[in-house]
Motif scaffolding. Structure first.
Motif, mmCIF file in Angstrom:
data_model
loop_
_atom_site.group_PDB
_atom_site.id
_atom_site.type_symbol
_atom_site.label_atom_id
_atom_site.label_comp_id
_atom_site.label_asym_id
_atom_site.label_seq_id
_atom_site.Cartn_x
_atom_site.Cartn_y
_atom_site.Cartn_z
ATOM 1 N N ALA A 42 0.744 -1.375 -0.113
ATOM 2 C CA ALA A 42 0.097 -0.064 0.124
ATOM 3 C C ALA A 42 0.818 1.289 0.226
ATOM 4 N N ASP A 43 2.070 1.162 0.591
ATOM 5 C CA ASP A 43 3.274 2.227 0.669
ATOM 6 C C ASP A 43 3.770 2.467 -0.642
ATOM 7 N N GLY A 44 3.665 1.403 -1.534
ATOM 8 C CA GLY A 44 4.310 1.667 -2.936
ATOM 9 C C GLY A 44 5.796 0.915 -2.449
ATOM 10 N N ARG A 45 6.136 0.077 -1.664
ATOM 11 C CA ARG A 45 7.122 -0.637 -1.323
ATOM 12 C C ARG A 45 7.509 -1.852 -2.153
ATOM 13 N N ARG A 46 8.519 -2.434 -2.323
ATOM 14 C CA ARG A 46 8.583 -3.579 -3.240
ATOM 15 C C ARG A 46 8.666 -4.863 -2.323
ATOM 16 N N ILE A 47 7.790 -5.927 -2.876
ATOM 17 C CA ILE A 47 7.809 -7.250 -2.202
ATOM 18 C C ILE A 47 8.761 -8.027 -3.021
ATOM 19 N N ILE A 48 9.794 -8.703 -2.269
ATOM 20 C CA ILE A 48 10.707 -9.373 -3.305
ATOM 21 C C ILE A 48 10.750 -10.844 -2.424
ATOM 22 N N VAL A 80 1.061 -10.313 -6.193
ATOM 23 C CA VAL A 80 1.735 -9.496 -4.952
ATOM 24 C C VAL A 80 3.142 -9.391 -5.361
ATOM 25 N N VAL A 81 4.093 -10.320 -5.723
ATOM 26 C CA VAL A 81 5.462 -10.194 -5.717
ATOM 27 C C VAL A 81 6.191 -9.112 -6.777
ATOM 28 N N ASP A 82 6.968 -8.287 -6.668
ATOM 29 C CA ASP A 82 7.529 -7.561 -7.691
ATOM 30 C C ASP A 82 8.857 -8.088 -7.896
ATOM 31 N N HIS A 106 9.992 -24.171 -12.959
ATOM 32 C CA HIS A 106 10.279 -22.710 -12.374
ATOM 33 C C HIS A 106 10.381 -21.459 -13.180
ATOM 34 N N LEU A 107 10.994 -21.792 -14.605
ATOM 35 C CA LEU A 107 11.316 -20.757 -15.188
ATOM 36 C C LEU A 107 9.906 -20.053 -15.742
ATOM 37 N N LEU A 108 8.821 -20.896 -15.755
ATOM 38 C CA LEU A 108 7.653 -20.261 -16.070
ATOM 39 C C LEU A 108 7.284 -19.152 -15.064
ATOM 40 N N MET A 109 7.370 -19.494 -13.750
ATOM 41 C CA MET A 109 7.239 -18.439 -12.865
ATOM 42 C C MET A 109 8.318 -17.165 -12.957
ATOM 43 N N LEU A 110 9.374 -17.572 -13.375
ATOM 44 C CA LEU A 110 10.400 -16.199 -13.487
ATOM 45 C C LEU A 110 9.915 -15.474 -14.538
ATOM 46 N N ALA A 111 9.580 -15.914 -15.613
ATOM 47 C CA ALA A 111 8.869 -15.221 -16.767
ATOM 48 C C ALA A 111 7.728 -14.579 -16.365
ATOM 49 N N ALA A 112 6.753 -15.051 -15.640
ATOM 50 C CA ALA A 112 5.506 -14.380 -14.906
ATOM 51 C C ALA A 112 6.245 -12.974 -14.122
ATOM 52 N N ILE A 113 7.283 -12.917 -13.363
ATOM 53 C CA ILE A 113 7.438 -12.094 -12.713
ATOM 54 C C ILE A 113 8.357 -11.003 -13.541
ATOM 55 N N ALA A 114 9.114 -11.442 -14.343
ATOM 56 C CA ALA A 114 10.223 -10.395 -14.873
ATOM 57 C C ALA A 114 9.952 -10.395 -16.432
ATOM 58 N N GLY A 115 9.351 -11.443 -16.952
ATOM 59 C CA GLY A 115 9.203 -11.020 -18.472
ATOM 60 C C GLY A 115 9.992 -12.040 -19.078
ATOM 61 N N ARG A 116 9.798 -12.643 -20.259
ATOM 62 C CA ARG A 116 10.613 -13.602 -21.021
ATOM 63 C C ARG A 116 11.963 -12.683 -21.530
ATOM 64 N N ALA A 117 12.039 -11.542 -22.031
ATOM 65 C CA ALA A 117 12.816 -10.828 -22.602
ATOM 66 C C ALA A 117 14.096 -10.698 -21.208
ATOM 67 N N ALA A 118 13.681 -10.205 -20.160
ATOM 68 C CA ALA A 118 14.596 -10.212 -18.974
ATOM 69 C C ALA A 118 15.139 -11.393 -18.495
ATOM 70 N N HIS A 144 20.301 -15.214 -8.711
ATOM 71 C CA HIS A 144 19.794 -14.355 -9.675
ATOM 72 C C HIS A 144 18.774 -13.471 -8.954
ATOM 73 N N LEU A 145 19.112 -12.130 -8.668
ATOM 74 C CA LEU A 145 18.018 -10.978 -8.319
ATOM 75 C C LEU A 145 17.313 -10.354 -9.643
ATOM 76 N N LEU A 146 16.012 -10.689 -9.551
ATOM 77 C CA LEU A 146 15.420 -10.124 -10.876
ATOM 78 C C LEU A 146 14.248 -9.041 -10.272
ATOM 79 N N LEU A 147 14.495 -7.956 -10.606
ATOM 80 C CA LEU A 147 13.889 -6.682 -10.228
ATOM 81 C C LEU A 147 13.213 -5.820 -11.408
ATOM 82 N N PRO A 148 12.121 -5.141 -10.941
ATOM 83 C CA PRO A 148 11.504 -4.451 -12.274
ATOM 84 C C PRO A 148 12.648 -3.334 -12.859
ATOM 85 N N ALA A 149 12.354 -3.025 -14.113
ATOM 86 C CA ALA A 149 13.307 -1.970 -14.524
ATOM 87 C C ALA A 149 13.029 -0.925 -13.964
#
Length: 372
Positions: free
Chosen positions: A265-271, A310-312, A325-337, A359-364
């Motif tokens: 709610a405060d705009g913080r990242r959930i990792i 929920v997860v950022d 598991h890679l399907l989950m990673l693609a859902a979070i980060a996108g296939r290109a990333a 590997h740490l996957l974060l939003p752009a």
């Protein structure tokens, strides 16, 4: 279907021993950081500099069980040698198990896959204990079977609570052929692991949390990073077949739900630290993205089509190209990333599997983000 069909991981990139046996400590692994398709290279000790005050790290507190036990198939003490991987305890007292064949050519205690069954088959275990196979875990399946455990005294069934004791006395951690040798159970526990009151735990280590040390956790806390604990007891992975995960026990406590909701709610990242933490947290989230205290079984499989609520971001190990598991990673980060990150991991000779690099996957990042 493989998310990264062109990816080929050379055998020499398998981490064969824990990081503390290769270097100076558990956190002596490398850290690949993906922000969208932008990739940078770090050591794991640099993780605090990659996070922000207010970020919430969701961690799995499940302890790893010594879930591999040697036995003999059939009533004859000289029957076929078998290794039983105890996976998941059912509500009816039975255990989901996988039977494995010991390798006779490496002398190192590794195993090969074999079909389970047939129904009614008996495996003799140490301590006068018998394992009786009942039925496949999934209709038409052959790898995992539901089984009951009994003593050798009048066939009395052993309480489910007694099986962890059997594992403590006669078991050892599950390991696969890419590792060099057996390791003590302590090598498979994370700093976040907490014993379960009922003796339950994970058949295989929630390995994304392995590089953390008490000192690094303290530094992250001092920088304003919050930790949200939950539990998901992992079952036996399909190391050769790469099947999607099957139902597993989880618990998201009320305190974690409150912390995650307030941060979001405060705009913080959930990792999330590990795919298991993602699976548990997303299982407790409603369509509105609000996390509620929850416990029980989850059969959630996260794909790009389903997405995450929920997860950022995600901190995880490096997965083989066929891994579900890679399907989950693609859902979070996108296939290109994801593709870009794995290309860099191969180019940089990062190490794979539970003792490997992370590997740490974060939003752009936007321009605003980069100046926060």
């Amino acid at each position: 279907m493989s998310v990264l069909p062109a990816l080929r991981v050379p055998e020499e990139l398998s981490a064969r021993v824990p990081a503390e046996q290769r270097g100076s400590g558990r956190d002596d692994v490398r850290l690949l950081v993906s922000r969208g398709t932008s990739v940078t290279h770090h050591t794991f000790r640099e993780l605090p500099g990659q996070l922000r005050a207010g970020d919430v790290l969701v961690v799995n507190t499940s302890a790893t069980l010594p879930a591999a036990v040697s036995g003999r198939l059939g009533p004859d003490p000289g029957g076929e040698r078998i290794v039983v991987h105890f996976s998941t305890r059912g509500d009816d007292g039975r255990w989901a198990v996988e039977l494995r064949t010991p390798r006779r050519d490496d002398g190192a205690g590794t195993t090969l896959p074999r079909a389970g069954g047939p129904a009614g088959a008996v495996v003799r275990l140490p301590g006068g204990v018998h394992l009786v196979l009942d039925e496949p875990l999934a209709p038409g399946g052959s790898r995992l079977w539901w089984a009951r455990v009994s003593t050798d005294h009048h066939g009395a069934w052993v309480s489910p609570a007694d099986v962890p004791g059997l594992l403590r006395r006669y078991g050892r951690p599950i390991r696969y052929g890419y590792t060099e040798r057996d390791q003590p159970l302590s090598a498979y526990q994370t700093v976040f692991a907490r014993p379960s009151p009922d003796g339950a735990g994970s058949a295989e280590m929630p390995s994304a949390g392995r590089p953390f040390t008490a000192r690094l956790v303290a530094e992250l806390r001092s920088r304003g990073v919050r930790f949200a604990p939950l539990t998901l007891h992992t079952g036996v992975a399909s190391a050769e077949a790469h099947e999607p995960p099957y139902p597993e026990r989880f618990e998201v406590p009320r305190s974690t739900a409150r912390l995650v909701n307030a941060a979001a709610a405060d705009g913080r990242r959930i990792i999330a630290v590990g795919t298991t933490a993602v699976r548990a947290l997303e299982s407790a989230a409603g369509p509105d993205g609000v996390v509620r205290a929850a416990s029980g079984w989850t059969d959630l499989v996260i794909t790009p089509r389903r997405g995450v609520r929920v997860v950022d971001g995600l901190l995880t190990g490096l997965h083989e190209p066929e891994a579900s598991h890679l399907l989950m990673l693609a859902a979070i980060a996108g296939r290109a990333a994801l593709t870009r990150g794995y290309e860099e991991a191969l180019r940089g000779l990062y190490l794979w599997h539970e003792f490997g690099d992370v590997h740490l996957l974060l939003p752009a990042e936007t321009v605003h983000d980069s100046h926060c």
